[in-house]
Design a protein around this motif. Structure first.
Motif, PDB file in Angstrom:
ATOM      1  N   ASP A 177      32.767  42.143  43.722  1.00 49.79           N
ATOM      2  CA  ASP A 177      33.953  41.639  44.409  1.00 49.79           C
ATOM      3  C   ASP A 177      34.268  42.564  45.570  1.00 49.79           C
ATOM      4  O   ASP A 177      34.692  43.703  45.375  1.00 49.79           O
ATOM      5  N   VAL A 218      36.321  44.248  48.054  1.00 47.19           N
ATOM      6  CA  VAL A 218      37.766  44.478  48.121  1.00 47.19           C
ATOM      7  C   VAL A 218      38.177  45.541  49.138  1.00 47.19           C
ATOM      8  O   VAL A 218      39.356  45.697  49.420  1.00 47.19           O
ATOM      9  N   CYS A 250      32.956  47.443  46.885  1.00 51.02           N
ATOM     10  CA  CYS A 250      33.076  46.411  45.860  1.00 51.02           C
ATOM     11  C   CYS A 250      33.586  46.953  44.532  1.00 51.02           C
ATOM     12  O   CYS A 250      33.388  48.115  44.208  1.00 51.02           O
ATOM     13  N   HIS A 305      36.642  37.682  38.910  1.00 52.51           N
ATOM     14  CA  HIS A 305      36.342  37.669  40.339  1.00 52.51           C
ATOM     15  C   HIS A 305      36.997  36.460  40.989  1.00 52.51           C
ATOM     16  O   HIS A 305      37.630  36.567  42.045  1.00 52.51           O
ATOM     17  N   THR A 311      39.927  36.685  43.793  1.00 51.99           N
ATOM     18  CA  THR A 311      39.655  36.070  45.090  1.00 51.99           C
ATOM     19  C   THR A 311      40.695  34.996  45.384  1.00 51.99           C
ATOM     20  O   THR A 311      41.199  34.900  46.502  1.00 51.99           O
ATOM     21  N   ARG A 332      43.878  36.574  46.488  1.00 46.48           N
ATOM     22  CA  ARG A 332      43.791  37.060  47.871  1.00 46.48           C
ATOM     23  C   ARG A 332      43.856  35.910  48.862  1.00 46.48           C
ATOM     24  O   ARG A 332      44.356  36.056  49.965  1.00 46.48           O
ATOM     25  N   ARG A 333      43.326  34.756  48.492  1.00 40.93           N
ATOM     26  CA  ARG A 333      43.295  33.593  49.390  1.00 40.93           C
ATOM     27  C   ARG A 333      44.428  32.616  49.119  1.00 40.93           C
ATOM     28  O   ARG A 333      44.442  31.520  49.664  1.00 40.93           O
ATOM     29  N   SER A 374      38.958  28.490  42.728  1.00 40.51           N
ATOM     30  CA  SER A 374      38.005  29.525  43.111  1.00 40.51           C
ATOM     31  C   SER A 374      36.838  29.600  42.137  1.00 40.51           C
ATOM     32  O   SER A 374      35.710  29.857  42.524  1.00 40.51           O
TER      33      SER A 374
END
Length: 81
Positions: A9, A11, A39, A47, A51, A54-55, A62
């Motif tokens: 991931d 980051v 990562c 993960h 993600t 974050r999005r 996801s």
């Protein structure tokens, strides 16, 4: 964790290539180490959850990565770790 699947991931810092692409293209040890330093290693579900956060998406979208599928209610919103 399902079937022992672990993922990298990204980051920290700027992602130039994903880890699997670096391996396929024969990146140097220094390039590979620099990519890994950016990562965290997570299971597939964790993960996807990170993600998605974050999005600003939910973990299920996801996790399955199929935007054309109809959404369903989360059956297990609890992350594994």
């Amino acid at each position: 964790m399902r079937n022992g699947v672990l993922e990298f991931d990204h980051v920290r810092g700027e992602q130039l290539l994903n880890i699997s692409t670096m391996l396929r293209r024969g990146a140097s040890l220094e390039q590979f180490a620099a990519g890994l330093a950016k990562c965290d290693v997570r299971c597939r579900k964790c993960h996807a959850i990170a993600t998605g956060e974050r999005r600003s998406r939910n973990w299920f979208d996801s996790y399955v990565q199929q935007p054309d599928w109809p959404l369903r209610e989360e059956s297990n919103p609890r992350p594994c770790g």
